[in-house]
Scaffold this active site. Structure first.
Site, PDB file in Angstrom:
ATOM      1  N   LYS A 147      66.207  46.898  48.227  1.00  0.00           N
ATOM      2  CA  LYS A 147      65.508  45.616  48.387  1.00  0.00           C
ATOM      3  C   LYS A 147      64.140  45.619  47.705  1.00  0.00           C
ATOM      4  CE  LYS A 147      68.002  43.531  52.112  1.00  0.00           C
ATOM      5  NZ  LYS A 147      68.095  43.023  53.456  1.00  0.00           N
ATOM      6  N   LYS A 180      78.128  44.721  47.018  1.00  0.00           N
ATOM      7  CA  LYS A 180      78.291  44.130  48.354  1.00  0.00           C
ATOM      8  C   LYS A 180      78.116  42.609  48.314  1.00  0.00           C
ATOM      9  CE  LYS A 180      75.040  44.185  51.520  1.00  0.00           C
ATOM     10  NZ  LYS A 180      74.360  44.031  52.801  1.00  0.00           N
ATOM     11  N   LYS A 206      73.647  37.832  50.939  1.00  0.00           N
ATOM     12  CA  LYS A 206      72.959  36.535  50.998  1.00  0.00           C
ATOM     13  C   LYS A 206      72.092  36.304  49.778  1.00  0.00           C
ATOM     14  CE  LYS A 206      72.262  36.879  55.967  1.00  0.00           C
ATOM     15  NZ  LYS A 206      71.488  37.712  56.868  1.00  0.00           N
TER      16      LYS A 206
END
Ligand code: AQP
Length: 348
Positions: free
Chosen positions: A119, A211, A214
């Site tokens: 992230k 993956k 969102k």
């Protein structure tokens, strides 16, 4: 330990675009656990703000998204009367215990967390301290209720291992005080991750090695819980495939991530296993699987989307559920925190 003394805790971040991965990897399994366990399901709004404001969207979007995740819980079948549904920021124990865990967890442990690396990306110096310490807050979420079981997707496995390390270090470091407080075997349980079923890691529809997430810039990469039937069918039709027919065995599925993903989705939506679904499509073309998957996804997801829409029209109803849940969550967490304060030696 009897099932009655097993407590389930889990949560979902209100950061928009709830997708099929969140549903199959987490929410659908939250629903299933209600018949056998005492369950606490949280909308983890304090986690949402660990990323930039451009990601969590600011105050209006955070509130909307918090209500939307709550609506998804309820529409999927979570019963807020029999169990507890609330948003994290309404219960102060999460933040208080997270600070204590900031002082228990080691920098070396957090440096190994792959989610932070993913992230924060190349811009690590500019990531928030909150994003770095996120796993400590997650440990606090679980342990403030002395929860024993945590249903999550595969991506959260490392954070659960860290939670167990934190619980264990606290129990060892504070062993004398834990014994004095009446917990000779340690105060915190070591919670078990529950990562089971054919959809613990749902992959992007555009890339079977990535993956479903969102934050993927391509909306075609995921099926959102709020997508209508046409959009679901279109996204599945456009999903990436490989040129071969569908395989007959688990062995032949290796190295074919897109086939594994679409078959896994079909199995999970049908409450079946990959092994039982394989023969149904063996030797068939992807187009047949895609058609069957689109029909099944629409059948299972459309009622949830419809119910979410109805619930979202009644903001007061959702807010009342969250407030009631927060009061009941607080009633469990506060005595735990009272013991933690006593164990630590904080004077009151
Ligand atoms: N692709 C997935 N497959 C299976 N389970 C998944 N989960 C998330 N993605 C998948 C599970 O959903 C629960 C809630 O996730 P979260 O909202 O706390 O955050 P996340 O894991 O960071 O979700 P995303 O979609 O991957 O968000 P971004 O794009 O921000 O990174 C968890 O149990 C998670 O395992």
């Amino acid at each position: 330990m009897s099932q009655a003394s097993q407590r389930v805790f889990s949560g979902v971040q209100p950061t928009g675009n709830l997708h099929l991965g969140n549903y199959l990897g987490a929410i659908k399994r939250f629903v299933a656990m209600q018949s056998s366990h005492e369950c606490i399901y949280c909308v983890v709004d304090l986690h949402a703000i660990t990323q930039d404001r451009s990601v969590w969207g600011g105050p209006e979007e955070l509130a909307r998204s918090t209500r939307e995740v709550t609506a998804a819980y309820l529409a999927s079948g979570i019963d807020p009367a029999a169990h507890i549904v609330f948003n994290q920021s309404q219960v102060a124990a999460h933040s208080e215990l997270a600070w204590i865990f900031n002082c228990v967890a080691r920098v070396g442990w957090l440096n190994r967390m792959t989610q932070f690396k993913d992230k924060a990306g190349k811009n690590r110096e500019n990531a928030s301290v909150g994003l770095y310490a996120y796993p400590n807050l997650m440990a606090a979420d679980i342990l403030a209720y002395r929860a024993t079981h945590v249903p999550v997707g595969e991506d959260q496995k490392q954070h659960l291992e860290l939670t167990r390390d934190i619980a264990q270090k606290f129990n060892i470091d504070m062993a004398d005080a834990c014994t004095e407080a009446g917990y000779p075997d340690g105060f915190f349980p070591l919670p078990e991750p529950l990562i089971t079923g054919p959809a613990t890691r749902v992959m992007s529809l555009r890339d079977g090695d990535k993956k479903m997430s969102k934050s993927d810039p391509s909306d075609l990469s995921r099926i959102n819980l709020t997508d209508d039937a046409d959009t679901i069918a279109k996204k599945i039709r456009k999903a990436k495939t490989d040129p071969d027919a569908l395989p007959e065995s688990m062995e032949a599925l290796k190295g074919r991530p897109e086939a594994a993903n679409l078959l896994g989705l079909f199995a999970a939506l049908q409450d079946a296993t990959l092994e039982t679904v394989l023969p149904q499509f063996a030797g068939r073309q992807f187009s047949e699987l895609k058609q069957a998957l689109a029909d099944l996804a629409v059948e299972k997801l459309s009622p949830i989307a419809g119910e979410m829409q109805k619930l979202m029209a009644s903001q007061d109803h959702i807010d009342a559920i969250l407030k009631d849940g927060a009061e009941r969550a607080n009633a469990i967490a506060e005595p735990v925190m009272a013991d933690v304060r006593r164990i630590m030696g904080f004077v009151r």
